[in-house]
Design a protein around this motif. Structure first.
Motif, PDB file in Angstrom:
ATOM      1  N   PRO A 143      40.494 -15.074 -65.840  1.00 48.95           N
ATOM      2  CA  PRO A 143      39.552 -14.162 -66.489  1.00 48.95           C
ATOM      3  C   PRO A 143      39.967 -13.828 -67.919  1.00 48.95           C
ATOM      4  O   PRO A 143      41.126 -14.023 -68.304  1.00 48.95           O
ATOM      5  N   GLY A 144      39.024 -13.341 -68.705  1.00 47.37           N
ATOM      6  CA  GLY A 144      39.289 -12.944 -70.082  1.00 47.37           C
ATOM      7  C   GLY A 144      40.465 -11.981 -70.140  1.00 47.37           C
ATOM      8  O   GLY A 144      40.584 -11.077 -69.313  1.00 47.37           O
ATOM      9  N   GLY A 145      41.364 -12.206 -71.104  1.00 50.91           N
ATOM     10  CA  GLY A 145      42.529 -11.336 -71.234  1.00 50.91           C
ATOM     11  C   GLY A 145      43.580 -11.549 -70.154  1.00 50.91           C
ATOM     12  O   GLY A 145      44.631 -10.913 -70.187  1.00 50.91           O
ATOM     13  N   GLY A 146      43.312 -12.430 -69.184  1.00 55.76           N
ATOM     14  CA  GLY A 146      44.272 -12.658 -68.101  1.00 55.76           C
ATOM     15  C   GLY A 146      44.391 -11.480 -67.153  1.00 55.76           C
ATOM     16  O   GLY A 146      45.370 -11.368 -66.404  1.00 55.76           O
ATOM     17  N   SER A 147      43.358 -10.597 -67.169  1.00 55.30           N
ATOM     18  CA  SER A 147      43.492  -9.342 -66.427  1.00 55.30           C
ATOM     19  C   SER A 147      42.934  -9.403 -65.013  1.00 55.30           C
ATOM     20  O   SER A 147      42.094  -8.603 -64.621  1.00 55.30           O
ATOM     21  N   SER A 148      43.410 -10.352 -64.218  1.00 51.66           N
ATOM     22  CA  SER A 148      43.228 -10.288 -62.768  1.00 51.66           C
ATOM     23  C   SER A 148      44.348  -9.425 -62.215  1.00 51.66           C
ATOM     24  O   SER A 148      45.290  -9.063 -62.939  1.00 51.66           O
ATOM     25  N   ALA A 149      44.282  -9.106 -60.906  1.00 54.27           N
ATOM     26  CA  ALA A 149      45.375  -8.343 -60.291  1.00 54.27           C
ATOM     27  C   ALA A 149      46.690  -9.120 -60.453  1.00 54.27           C
ATOM     28  O   ALA A 149      47.731  -8.534 -60.780  1.00 54.27           O
ATOM     29  N   LEU A 150      46.636 -10.433 -60.276  1.00 58.57           N
ATOM     30  CA  LEU A 150      47.866 -11.224 -60.395  1.00 58.57           C
ATOM     31  C   LEU A 150      48.447 -11.148 -61.807  1.00 58.57           C
ATOM     32  O   LEU A 150      49.649 -10.936 -61.986  1.00 58.57           O
ATOM     33  N   GLY A 151      47.595 -11.309 -62.823  1.00 58.08           N
ATOM     34  CA  GLY A 151      48.083 -11.214 -64.196  1.00 58.08           C
ATOM     35  C   GLY A 151      48.658  -9.834 -64.493  1.00 58.08           C
ATOM     36  O   GLY A 151      49.680  -9.698 -65.193  1.00 58.08           O
ATOM     37  N   THR A 152      48.025  -8.822 -63.929  1.00 56.38           N
ATOM     38  CA  THR A 152      48.443  -7.437 -64.158  1.00 56.38           C
ATOM     39  C   THR A 152      49.849  -7.161 -63.615  1.00 56.38           C
ATOM     40  O   THR A 152      50.566  -6.291 -64.124  1.00 56.38           O
ATOM     41  N   VAL A 153      50.245  -7.921 -62.597  1.00 53.79           N
ATOM     42  CA  VAL A 153      51.606  -7.775 -62.055  1.00 53.79           C
ATOM     43  C   VAL A 153      52.666  -7.970 -63.152  1.00 53.79           C
ATOM     44  O   VAL A 153      53.731  -7.356 -63.119  1.00 53.79           O
ATOM     45  N   GLY A 154      52.337  -8.785 -64.150  1.00 54.53           N
ATOM     46  CA  GLY A 154      53.289  -8.987 -65.244  1.00 54.53           C
ATOM     47  C   GLY A 154      53.640  -7.679 -65.944  1.00 54.53           C
ATOM     48  O   GLY A 154      54.753  -7.517 -66.452  1.00 54.53           O
ATOM     49  N   PHE A 155      52.698  -6.756 -65.980  1.00 51.76           N
ATOM     50  CA  PHE A 155      52.975  -5.469 -66.622  1.00 51.76           C
ATOM     51  C   PHE A 155      53.514  -4.417 -65.653  1.00 51.76           C
ATOM     52  O   PHE A 155      54.071  -3.411 -66.095  1.00 51.76           O
ATOM     53  N   VAL A 156      53.373  -4.648 -64.352  1.00 51.49           N
ATOM     54  CA  VAL A 156      54.131  -3.829 -63.405  1.00 51.49           C
ATOM     55  C   VAL A 156      55.615  -4.130 -63.624  1.00 51.49           C
ATOM     56  O   VAL A 156      56.451  -3.224 -63.755  1.00 51.49           O
ATOM     57  N   ASN A 157      55.917  -5.411 -63.710  1.00 49.01           N
ATOM     58  CA  ASN A 157      57.296  -5.799 -64.015  1.00 49.01           C
ATOM     59  C   ASN A 157      57.777  -5.180 -65.329  1.00 49.01           C
ATOM     60  O   ASN A 157      58.917  -4.740 -65.436  1.00 49.01           O
ATOM     61  N   ALA A 158      56.886  -5.136 -66.321  1.00 48.29           N
ATOM     62  CA  ALA A 158      57.284  -4.606 -67.629  1.00 48.29           C
ATOM     63  C   ALA A 158      57.728  -3.148 -67.520  1.00 48.29           C
ATOM     64  O   ALA A 158      58.660  -2.727 -68.227  1.00 48.29           O
ATOM     65  N   ALA A 159      57.083  -2.370 -66.654  1.00 45.31           N
ATOM     66  CA  ALA A 159      57.484  -0.969 -66.493  1.00 45.31           C
ATOM     67  C   ALA A 159      58.849  -0.874 -65.804  1.00 45.31           C
ATOM     68  O   ALA A 159      59.668  -0.008 -66.147  1.00 45.31           O
ATOM     69  N   PHE A 160      59.106  -1.752 -64.832  1.00 44.26           N
ATOM     70  CA  PHE A 160      60.438  -1.763 -64.210  1.00 44.26           C
ATOM     71  C   PHE A 160      61.504  -2.188 -65.216  1.00 44.26           C
ATOM     72  O   PHE A 160      62.631  -1.697 -65.207  1.00 44.26           O
ATOM     73  N   GLU A 161      61.120  -3.106 -66.084  1.00 44.23           N
ATOM     74  CA  GLU A 161      62.016  -3.530 -67.174  1.00 44.23           C
ATOM     75  C   GLU A 161      62.333  -2.341 -68.083  1.00 44.23           C
ATOM     76  O   GLU A 161      63.485  -2.130 -68.484  1.00 44.23           O
ATOM     77  N   LEU A 162      61.301  -1.551 -68.382  1.00 41.97           N
ATOM     78  CA  LEU A 162      61.509  -0.363 -69.212  1.00 41.97           C
ATOM     79  C   LEU A 162      62.455   0.615 -68.507  1.00 41.97           C
ATOM     80  O   LEU A 162      63.347   1.193 -69.127  1.00 41.97           O
ATOM     81  N   ARG A 163      62.267   0.790 -67.204  1.00 41.90           N
ATOM     82  CA  ARG A 163      63.158   1.700 -66.487  1.00 41.90           C
ATOM     83  C   ARG A 163      64.613   1.252 -66.578  1.00 41.90           C
ATOM     84  O   ARG A 163      65.513   2.063 -66.790  1.00 41.90           O
ATOM     85  N   GLU A 164      64.825  -0.054 -66.439  1.00 45.76           N
ATOM     86  CA  GLU A 164      66.197  -0.552 -66.564  1.00 45.76           C
ATOM     87  C   GLU A 164      66.754  -0.280 -67.962  1.00 45.76           C
ATOM     88  O   GLU A 164      67.940   0.038 -68.104  1.00 45.76           O
ATOM     89  N   GLN A 165      65.916  -0.387 -68.974  1.00 43.94           N
ATOM     90  CA  GLN A 165      66.395  -0.126 -70.341  1.00 43.94           C
ATOM     91  C   GLN A 165      66.701   1.360 -70.535  1.00 43.94           C
ATOM     92  O   GLN A 165      67.647   1.715 -71.230  1.00 43.94           O
ATOM     93  N   ILE A 166      65.906   2.219 -69.901  1.00 38.64           N
ATOM     94  CA  ILE A 166      66.182   3.660 -69.965  1.00 38.64           C
ATOM     95  C   ILE A 166      67.506   3.965 -69.252  1.00 38.64           C
ATOM     96  O   ILE A 166      68.362   4.684 -69.766  1.00 38.64           O
ATOM     97  N   GLU A 167      67.676   3.349 -68.070  1.00 31.59           N
ATOM     98  CA  GLU A 167      68.911   3.581 -67.316  1.00 31.59           C
ATOM     99  C   GLU A 167      70.141   3.067 -68.056  1.00 31.59           C
ATOM    100  O   GLU A 167      71.224   3.629 -67.943  1.00 31.59           O
TER     101      GLU A 167
END
Ligand SMILES: *Cc1c(COP(=O)(O)O)cnc(C)c1O
Length: 366
Positions: A161-185
């Motif tokens: 889909p346009g922008g890659g914004s299926s649920a599967l593509g969106t998982v990439g940004f779920v990971n990004a938030a966990f990545e951010l948490r690791e950087q905060i920690e």
């Protein structure tokens, strides 16, 4: 995807991916002079450096989307956007790297220097481009191209889909938030009160919102709408959030089934301007400012408008954040290796107008 997999190891087996991104992307401090409202902790998440030769936010989604296409035995992917779409270009470049061919179904947009650069960069890969006059023509055209390609290869191109914004593509940004948490920690940055990000096809914002909640961060997302409201809106964002949560929960029942916290749903509308990809004074001022004070490359369609919202909040007594992170979603890699010596006349004729007609008046670079 490592940050998500460290927290939910069984997802590693169940979420095939092609490694395209160089993660974690860096976080850098943004030192603003006090006249611009500096003096609080401000940071930038450098997804502009997410990959080479072309960075930006679409790479995180494509790691999953292209892997799924390969797993499903596709030979070609078909995706959608406007003529200068960053997503269509990223898909074309990285599909080729994943051993797939790509077909982009594109529609008209306001002209800008980056539109020309993105179109020229398509000439560096084997992607097929089609330009249709409007969305209805694009739908018919896509159906025809699907048929044509299936006749030629025996396989139907897989739809992204346009922008890659299926649920599967969106998982990439779920990971990004966990990545951010690791950087905060790890002490790279303190937990920011707010996270500013452009809202387009919503995968980036919905994935970050879900990831923030699942990772237990208190940071509040501030999505800044840069598309018309029928494309970017609270209902759509909450629905994509839920579908992504359900997908991850299905793959690993340990991943929580969540609804979007209304705190993340306070979408900012006032930077949108006249229409998608129509630059605004405030947006272009933000682009110039970030170039001058931080050496960061923003643009007028997404990141300039998102940064304009943060800059406005820094000046507003009642909305000033205690600290903030700006998610830099635009490509920051030098595109000259992709476009040097390319002749636009090798593009399909319908795209030549972007090179022969003027740029919009607020564009600062040709
Ligand atoms: C696509 C894009 C966005 C918006 O991301 P969505 O997931 O579509 O909301 C933001 N910034 C840039 C530079 C983009 O290309």
């Amino acid at each position: 995807m490592e940050a998500l997999f460290r927290r939910f190891p069984s997802l590693r087996e169940r979420l095939p991916r092609v490694v395209l991104a160089d993660l974690p992307t860096p976080v850098t401090a943004l030192d603003l002079p006090s006249r611009l409202g500096g003096g609080i902790p401000l940071f930038v998440k450098r997804d502009d450096l997410s990959a080479a030769p072309y960075g930006g936010n679409k790479v995180r989604k494509l790691e999953l989307l292209l892997a799924a296409a390969r797993r499903d035995g596709a030979a070609e992917v078909m995706t959608f956007g406007v003529a200068g779409s960053n997503h269509a270009l990223a898909t074309a470049l990285y599909a080729e790297r994943a051993g797939l061919r790509s077909i982009s179904i594109l529609t008209p947009q306001r002209n800008a220097g980056y539109v020309r650069r993105n179109l020229l960069a398509h000439l560096s890969c084997n992607g097929e481009l089609h330009h249709y006059a409007d969305e209805r023509a694009a739908a018919t055209g896509a159906a025809w191209q699907r048929l044509r390609h299936r006749r030629a290869t025996g396989l139907t191109p897989l739809r992204i889909p346009g922008g890659g914004s299926s649920a599967l593509g969106t998982v990439g940004f779920v990971n990004a938030a966990f990545e951010l948490r690791e950087q905060i920690e790890a002490g790279v940055l303190p937990e920011p009160e707010r996270l500013y990000v452009a809202l387009g096809t919503m995968g980036t914002a919905a994935g970050l919102a879900l990831g923030l909640q699942a990772a237990g961060l208190r940071t509040r997302l501030v999505p800044v709408r840069v598309v018309r409201e029928s494309i970017g809106n609270v209902e759509g964002m909450a629905a994509l959030f839920r579908r992504t949560s359900a997908l991850l929960h299905r793959l690993d029942p340990g991943f929580p089934l969540l609804d979007m916290d209304p705190r993340h749903a306070r979408i900012r509308h006032e930077q949108f301007g006249e229409k998608y990809a129509a630059f605004t004074e405030a947006g272009m001022q933000a682009v110039r400012l970030m170039d001058e004070v931080a050496g960061l490359a923003l643009e007028g369609t997404y990141t300039g408008k998102a940064m304009a919202a943060l800059l406005a909040d820094l000046q507003a007594a009642d909305r000033r954040p205690a600290s903030a992170l700006f998610w830099l979603t635009y490509n920051g890699r030098d595109m000259s290796p992709l476009i040097a010596g390319r002749d636009y006349r090798r593009l399909p004729a319908a795209f030549h107008a972007y090179f022969e007609r003027p740029l919009q008046p607020l564009d600062i670079v040709a």
